[in-house]
Scaffold this motif. Structure first.
Motif, PDB file in Angstrom:
ATOM      1  N   ASP A   1       0.859  -1.181   0.000  1.00 40.26           N
ATOM      2  CA  ASP A   1       0.000   0.000   0.000  1.00 40.26           C
ATOM      3  C   ASP A   1       0.894   1.230   0.000  1.00 40.26           C
ATOM      4  O   ASP A   1       1.645   1.459   0.949  1.00 40.26           O
ATOM      5  CB  ASP A   1      -0.891  -0.022   1.248  1.00 40.26           C
TER       6      ASP A   1
ATOM      7  N   TRP B   1      -1.132  -7.352  -5.017  1.00 37.68           N
ATOM      8  CA  TRP B   1      -2.077  -6.274  -4.667  1.00 37.68           C
ATOM      9  C   TRP B   1      -1.276  -4.993  -4.493  1.00 37.68           C
ATOM     10  O   TRP B   1      -0.391  -4.918  -3.657  1.00 37.68           O
ATOM     11  CB  TRP B   1      -2.782  -6.658  -3.365  1.00 37.68           C
TER      12      TRP B   1
ATOM     13  N   GLU C   1      -1.969  -1.187  -3.702  1.00 40.08           N
ATOM     14  CA  GLU C   1      -3.019  -0.286  -3.225  1.00 40.08           C
ATOM     15  C   GLU C   1      -2.574   1.160  -3.323  1.00 40.08           C
ATOM     16  O   GLU C   1      -1.473   1.513  -2.912  1.00 40.08           O
ATOM     17  CB  GLU C   1      -3.347  -0.641  -1.775  1.00 40.08           C
TER      18      GLU C   1
ATOM     19  N   ALA D   1      -5.832  -1.503  -6.328  1.00 44.76           N
ATOM     20  CA  ALA D   1      -6.972  -1.303  -5.441  1.00 44.76           C
ATOM     21  C   ALA D   1      -6.987   0.127  -4.923  1.00 44.76           C
ATOM     22  O   ALA D   1      -5.941   0.741  -4.714  1.00 44.76           O
ATOM     23  CB  ALA D   1      -6.918  -2.275  -4.266  1.00 44.76           C
TER      24      ALA D   1
ATOM     25  N   GLU E   1     -10.795   3.694  -0.476  1.00 44.88           N
ATOM     26  CA  GLU E   1     -11.001   3.849   0.967  1.00 44.88           C
ATOM     27  C   GLU E   1     -11.440   5.253   1.353  1.00 44.88           C
ATOM     28  O   GLU E   1     -12.017   5.447   2.432  1.00 44.88           O
ATOM     29  CB  GLU E   1      -9.735   3.486   1.737  1.00 44.88           C
TER      30      GLU E   1
ATOM     31  N   CYS F   1     -10.040  -4.165  -7.695  1.00 45.13           N
ATOM     32  CA  CYS F   1     -10.830  -4.482  -6.512  1.00 45.13           C
ATOM     33  C   CYS F   1     -11.175  -3.160  -5.842  1.00 45.13           C
ATOM     34  O   CYS F   1     -10.299  -2.333  -5.611  1.00 45.13           O
ATOM     35  CB  CYS F   1     -10.064  -5.396  -5.553  1.00 45.13           C
TER      36      CYS F   1
ATOM     37  N   GLN G   1     -12.156  -0.846  -2.843  1.00 51.65           N
ATOM     38  CA  GLN G   1     -12.107  -0.757  -1.387  1.00 51.65           C
ATOM     39  C   GLN G   1     -13.184   0.206  -0.904  1.00 51.65           C
ATOM     40  O   GLN G   1     -13.332   1.309  -1.447  1.00 51.65           O
ATOM     41  CB  GLN G   1     -10.747  -0.250  -0.922  1.00 51.65           C
TER      42      GLN G   1
ATOM     43  N   ASP H   1     -15.006   1.695   2.847  1.00 55.34           N
ATOM     44  CA  ASP H   1     -14.890   1.788   4.299  1.00 55.34           C
ATOM     45  C   ASP H   1     -16.243   2.185   4.871  1.00 55.34           C
ATOM     46  O   ASP H   1     -16.702   3.316   4.679  1.00 55.34           O
ATOM     47  CB  ASP H   1     -13.829   2.828   4.665  1.00 55.34           C
TER      48      ASP H   1
ATOM     49  N   LEU I   1     -15.112  -6.517  -3.919  1.00 53.36           N
ATOM     50  CA  LEU I   1     -14.776  -5.403  -3.059  1.00 53.36           C
ATOM     51  C   LEU I   1     -14.134  -5.912  -1.787  1.00 53.36           C
ATOM     52  O   LEU I   1     -14.283  -7.078  -1.408  1.00 53.36           O
ATOM     53  CB  LEU I   1     -15.990  -4.519  -2.747  1.00 53.36           C
ATOM     54  N   SER I   2     -13.405  -4.994  -1.142  1.00 54.81           N
ATOM     55  CA  SER I   2     -12.697  -5.301   0.092  1.00 54.81           C
ATOM     56  C   SER I   2     -13.072  -4.272   1.139  1.00 54.81           C
ATOM     57  O   SER I   2     -13.148  -3.079   0.844  1.00 54.81           O
ATOM     58  CB  SER I   2     -11.184  -5.276  -0.149  1.00 54.81           C
TER      59      SER I   2
ATOM     60  N   HIS J   1     -12.337  -1.848   4.051  1.00 58.01           N
ATOM     61  CA  HIS J   1     -11.137  -1.127   4.482  1.00 58.01           C
ATOM     62  C   HIS J   1     -11.163  -0.910   5.988  1.00 58.01           C
ATOM     63  O   HIS J   1     -12.055  -0.257   6.528  1.00 58.01           O
ATOM     64  CB  HIS J   1     -11.056   0.226   3.779  1.00 58.01           C
TER      65      HIS J   1
ATOM     66  N   GLU K   1      -9.794  -6.004   5.784  1.00 61.07           N
ATOM     67  CA  GLU K   1      -8.466  -5.615   6.237  1.00 61.07           C
ATOM     68  C   GLU K   1      -8.365  -5.795   7.753  1.00 61.07           C
ATOM     69  O   GLU K   1      -9.069  -5.119   8.516  1.00 61.07           O
ATOM     70  CB  GLU K   1      -8.190  -4.162   5.854  1.00 61.07           C
TER      71      GLU K   1
END
Length: 372
Positions: A201, A225, A227, A250, A253, A272, A274, A276, A300-301, A303, A323
């Motif tokens: 990241d 990945w 970010e 990605a 957030e 992907c 992100q 939050d 999606l992920s 955050h 995360e």
């Protein structure tokens, strides 16, 4: 207190603010910090209380008390999307992105928790589960860590907790320490071996061309990945980097409104998305963003703030993971009882049958950190 047709009403909204020092100096590519502040919102109906929170400035509590509490108090506790709409209208002239979005998010999460508690259901059952296990990835690896600290943290996730995916911060000094970035990436791979996925990241620290150059080393070390290689506001840059590199790009957030995610997806900026829940508008908007991503054929992920996301994450089909962020897992375990623990790289929200998101405030542990 109920409506004429029998709905329970939201009877009160209160806030509390907790600031917890970090367990050591922390920084990423563009920011350094030594404490983290959690703003807690409690909403009450009868004997039930729902909890929600966001991470941000203490002034977030003033927004909740001054602008949002009057809007949601007296509303049906069942109608969380209606409360979301009312809050959005109430803050129109105040400017929703940023701190105010965090306040809306915390209230929304608390309202969903309250509704599930009133129904005596785990939140995941109220939302409708499509999975039992929610994958997580270990996240930390701050640029302030020395080699031993980074190695110890990565091995703790991979070997002790069995998390098969981990992330470190790069882009130190706004991208001015490329050699150290490369060295830390190589050391991270050596720490976890070939069987664990490695993520990085940059927190928007690099320029476009610089990110592409760094990506050659990432690819050589099997990083999958990347970010925020550049600022998440640079959608064209993210899209160009995405087209140029092998690993997934990605971002997202810092999305405070649903249209933000629509713009990001339309630009082809990410592999992907992100999102939050403590920033975007809570669980209500998080679920809508998940639907946007699914319509675009993307995962999606969640955050950070894993316990604010876990139940909603189990309710969407296109989830990639959550995360498991070092600061937030530490703070949530400190302030709350009922927190989750990864097993074989996943958590299982609602498995114990506790209503709502399953967390209760432990005032004995929390009070020493309360600042408001």
């Amino acid at each position: 207190m109920t409506a004429p047709w029998g709905d329970p009403l939201v009877e009160g909204v209160t806030t509390a603010v907790y600031t917890v020092p970090t367990d050591g100096p922390e920084a990423d590519g563009t920011l350094a910090w030594n404490s983290t502040t959690l703003v807690l919102v409690s909403v009450r109906s009868g004997n039930a209380t729902g909890l929600g929170w966001t991470y941000g400035a203490p002034a977030t509590a003033d927004v909740v008390a001054g602008q949002l509490a009057p809007v949601v108090t007296g509303r049906s506790a069942w109608d969380v999307p209606g409360a979301q709409e009312a809050m959005g209208r109430a803050v129109r002239n105040a400017g929703r992105p940023g701190l105010i979005a965090g306040a809306v998010s915390a209230v929304d999460i608390a309202l969903w928790d309250l509704k599930a508690r009133l129904l005596d259901l785990p939140l995941v059952q109220l939302l409708g589960a499509c999975r039992q296990d929610v994958p997580v990835y270990g996240s930390g690896g701050f640029t302030t860590y020395d080699d031993a600290q980074q190695d110890r943290q990565l091995r703790g996730w991979a070997e002790e907790l069995g998390i098969p995916r981990v992330k470190i911060k790069i882009g130190e000094g706004w991208g001015k320490a490329e050699d150290r970035d490369r060295d830390r990436i190589t050391r991270a791979r050596n720490s976890i071996g070939d069987g664990v996925e490695l993520y990085v990241d940059a927190n928007g620290a690099y320029t476009r061309k610089q990110a592409v150059r760094i990506a050659r080393h990432l690819d050589a070390e099997g990083v999958v990945w990347f970010e925020e290689p550049v600022s998440s506001d640079d959608l064209a840059g993210l899209a160009r980097i995405r087209a140029a590199v092998a690993m997934d790009v990605a971002a997202g957030e810092y999305g405070y409104t649903l249209p933000y995610f629509g713009h990001m997806l339309a630009a082809g900026a990410v592999d992907c998305l992100q999102v939050d829940a403590t920033r975007c508008g809570g669980i209500t908007v998080w679920l809508r963003a998940a639907a946007l991503a699914e319509a675009a054929g993307l995962e999606l992920s969640g955050h950070c703030a894993p316990h604010a996301h876990a139940h909603a994450a189990a309710a969407v089909p296109n989830l990639r993971h959550l995360e498991w962020f070092h600061d937030h897992t530490r703070i949530e375990a400190l302030l709350f009882d009922g927190t989750l623990g990864p097993a074989a790289g996943s958590v299982r929200p609602g498995a114990d049958g506790s209503p709502g998101h399953g967390l209760t405030l432990n005032t004995g542990r929390a009070d020493p950190y309360r600042v408001r």
